[in-house]
Design an enzyme around this catalytic site. Sequence first.
Site, mmCIF file in Angstrom:
data_model
loop_
_atom_site.group_PDB
_atom_site.id
_atom_site.type_symbol
_atom_site.label_atom_id
_atom_site.label_comp_id
_atom_site.label_asym_id
_atom_site.label_seq_id
_atom_site.Cartn_x
_atom_site.Cartn_y
_atom_site.Cartn_z
ATOM 1 N N GLY A 38 -47.994 -22.458 -56.512
ATOM 2 C CA GLY A 38 -48.010 -24.041 -56.356
ATOM 3 C C GLY A 38 -49.274 -24.792 -56.522
ATOM 4 N N GLU B 263 -60.533 -16.547 -55.885
ATOM 5 C CA GLU B 263 -59.752 -16.537 -54.762
ATOM 6 C C GLU B 263 -58.361 -16.870 -55.251
ATOM 7 O OE1 GLU B 263 -60.897 -16.074 -51.391
ATOM 8 O OE2 GLU B 263 -58.668 -15.521 -51.671
ATOM 9 N N VAL C 157 -52.209 -26.265 -61.874
ATOM 10 C CA VAL C 157 -53.293 -25.870 -61.048
ATOM 11 C C VAL C 157 -54.398 -26.864 -61.337
ATOM 12 C CG1 VAL C 157 -55.050 -24.064 -60.214
ATOM 13 C CG2 VAL C 157 -52.628 -23.516 -60.813
ATOM 14 N N LYS D 228 -55.498 -13.808 -62.684
ATOM 15 C CA LYS D 228 -55.145 -12.697 -62.452
ATOM 16 C C LYS D 228 -55.191 -11.538 -63.660
ATOM 17 C CE LYS D 228 -51.195 -14.651 -62.133
ATOM 18 N NZ LYS D 228 -50.641 -15.810 -61.252
ATOM 19 N N GLY E 105 -38.083 -24.746 -59.964
ATOM 20 C CA GLY E 105 -39.302 -24.457 -60.617
ATOM 21 C C GLY E 105 -40.186 -23.485 -60.076
ATOM 22 N N GLU F 7 -41.325 -19.141 -63.797
ATOM 23 C CA GLU F 7 -41.924 -19.929 -65.143
ATOM 24 C C GLU F 7 -40.457 -19.569 -65.958
ATOM 25 O OE1 GLU F 7 -44.937 -20.552 -65.576
ATOM 26 O OE2 GLU F 7 -45.373 -19.753 -63.691
ATOM 27 N N ASP G 118 -47.116 -9.257 -62.324
ATOM 28 C CA ASP G 118 -48.065 -10.108 -61.863
ATOM 29 C C ASP G 118 -48.412 -9.732 -60.382
ATOM 30 O OD1 ASP G 118 -48.823 -13.233 -61.460
ATOM 31 O OD2 ASP G 118 -47.677 -12.631 -59.666
ATOM 32 N N LYS H 87 -52.318 -8.496 -59.156
ATOM 33 C CA LYS H 87 -52.969 -8.806 -58.263
ATOM 34 C C LYS H 87 -53.502 -7.595 -57.222
ATOM 35 C CE LYS H 87 -50.426 -13.302 -58.251
ATOM 36 N NZ LYS H 87 -49.231 -13.922 -57.629
HETATM 37 N N1 HSE Z 1 -46.023 -16.821 -60.438
HETATM 38 C C1 HSE Z 1 -46.673 -16.692 -59.280
HETATM 39 C C2 HSE Z 1 -45.635 -16.213 -58.311
HETATM 40 C C3 HSE Z 1 -47.672 -17.357 -58.965
HETATM 41 O O1 HSE Z 1 -44.360 -16.630 -58.382
HETATM 42 O O2 HSE Z 1 -46.130 -15.812 -56.984
HETATM 43 C C4 HSE Z 1 -48.877 -17.522 -59.382
HETATM 44 O O3 HSE Z 1 -49.538 -16.085 -59.008
#
Ligand code: HSE
Length: 434
Positions: free
Chosen positions: A303, A130, A15, A106, A188, A191, A202, A206
């Site tokens: 991305g 954001e 990023v 996040k 890719g 992770e 994750d 969010k």
């Molecule tokens: N690893 C997250 C995803 C992206 O695959 O959506 C970053 O929030």
Amino acid sequence: MSSTIRIGLFGVGVVGRGVIEQLQENEELITRRVGKKVEVVTAVVANPQKDRGIDLDGIMISDDPDTILQDESIDIVVELIGGLDEAEKIIISAMQAGKAVVTANKALLAVRSISIFEAAYKQNNPIGFECSVGAGIPIIRTLREGFAGDQVYEISGIMNGTANYILSRMTEEGSSFDAALAGAQELGYAEVDPTFDIEGIDTGHKLTILMNIAFNGLFSFDEMYVEGITAVTAADVEYAHELGYRIKLLGISKKSADGVEGHVHPALVPNDSMLASVGGAYNAIALSSDYAGTSLSYGQGAGSHPSASAVVADIIEACRYQLSGQQTPIPPLSAVEGRLQPANMMPMDEIMTRYYLRFNVRDQVGVLAQISKALGDEGISIYSMIQHGETEEPVAVIIVTHKTQEAAVQNALSYIDTLEFIMAKTQLIRIYGG
Ligand code: HSE
């Protein structure tokens, strides 16, 4: 006042590189929109010697956080290192030093929301986040500013590209979870350690952030029910298809008279719904509110460039406030200071939905009667059933229920799974919408 807006950047990974590139490539238009040049002057990274594969000319590279935090000429601190303790220290120190902050973190915003947002409200400096949800989809602004006068009653969506890519591949190719995960890693998307993506964590982070804005409370991620996609099988994908659904990893939050629910898990989504059509690594978030009705925000949730777009937009907003001499009039979580309180999520046991149940049974007399009796004893009504006349055990019996309470289904399954004809744990997948 300096002739440029000066940025200190923590982390030059995927990023961070995108942010540097965007500020360089779009320099002219950003200068036109801000009124001054915006430049990264210092970057703090763990390994200053590492080749980052981009032009870092003119940027001081250091491994010492104080190079940014103690530099009074730096206006905006951008935190892109991730993780909890170090990132929290950086953000709070930067806010105390009167700098605007932009972060994509996040996990930190969900897990330590009280510490971060208390400091942000106290300092009243802009904090932009954001990028923390949906990357290239400006969902935080949509919710906070676009829905500023609306009572939101539902936020549901696909918030993790990796998980959506895996489930899309399983759907399109009939592949197993492991094969689809390997494909995601090759491209890719996932992770090296994809735990947070595939275990729903994750998505949960969010969803917690969005709930805090939508419902003006500080919800704790720890209270959220979170289940990943690792137990979804190719057979489930196939049965879902037969029933007219696709399986998606959803974050779901609803507000009703009974409270606010927040949960993450795989869900059967009707084929003809907007969320079902979101494929590959894309994200989509559906919002429902009293005045606007239902809307769907769709785009690239991960991305380098989509993430950079969100970070740079936050940087520009901070620049505009700074140059106008104002502090931000937009409260970071929508509610003004003093109107934001710790809040609880409804216990998962109390949610009401429909269920897909896959029983793995021996092919013997009385099985269906016993399963339907156990469901009936808990007040669970059966909507439909599939059994294909397989001869090889275990035989799959698929039951779709009418809307019922989670606690009732869990009670029924904990009894049914002890019965002698059950050959493997029963699969439960919740049904979204209807
Ligand atoms: N690893 C997250 C995803 C992206 O695959 O959506 C970053 O929030």
